[in-house]
Design a protein around this motif. Sequence first.
Motif, short mmCIF file in Angstrom:
data_model
loop_
_atom_site.label_atom_id
_atom_site.label_comp_id
_atom_site.label_asym_id
_atom_site.label_seq_id
_atom_site.Cartn_x
_atom_site.Cartn_y
_atom_site.Cartn_z
N LEU A 106 0.71 -1.41 -0.12
CA LEU A 106 -0.05 0.12 -0.12
C LEU A 106 0.74 1.37 0.15
N GLU A 107 1.94 1.25 0.88
CA GLU A 107 2.81 2.35 0.80
C GLU A 107 3.61 2.60 -0.46
N ASP A 108 3.85 1.42 -1.21
CA ASP A 108 4.48 1.58 -2.54
C ASP A 108 3.46 2.31 -3.65
N THR A 109 2.24 2.04 -3.40
CA THR A 109 1.24 2.46 -4.31
C THR A 109 0.95 3.90 -4.17
N GLN A 110 1.39 4.63 -2.98
CA GLN A 110 0.75 5.89 -2.81
C GLN A 110 1.87 6.91 -3.04
#
Length: 110
Positions: A106-110
């Motif tokens: 999720l952090e990588d997609t934000q």
Amino acid sequence: MADKNTRLKELRIESKLTQSQLAQYLGVDQNMITGLEDGSESLSISLIEKICNLFGCTDTYLLGEDDTYIPLNFAFRSNGIQTEDLEGIAAINKIAMNLRYMNRMLEDTQ
């Protein structure tokens, strides 16, 4: 980087588990644990998965390919650790590791 034999022994000792307790959890003979720790035995894929779940580490950490390890510590109130206790810990660790992975995604997609 440490090798897989050193890592397994370190993880076991840091968790205050005996070779016998680890062997019972893995469903192998205690001599197999001795062999894994001294390098005379090899880890199967199923053993790698069970060990990683128990200690809350990645396979790359266990195999000495990566030094990244954020332990999921557990503590016991007695010395009578049973195989069922270790199975419960492994299940919880697996969930916690999956949550970590999903959070990183999720952090990588934000």
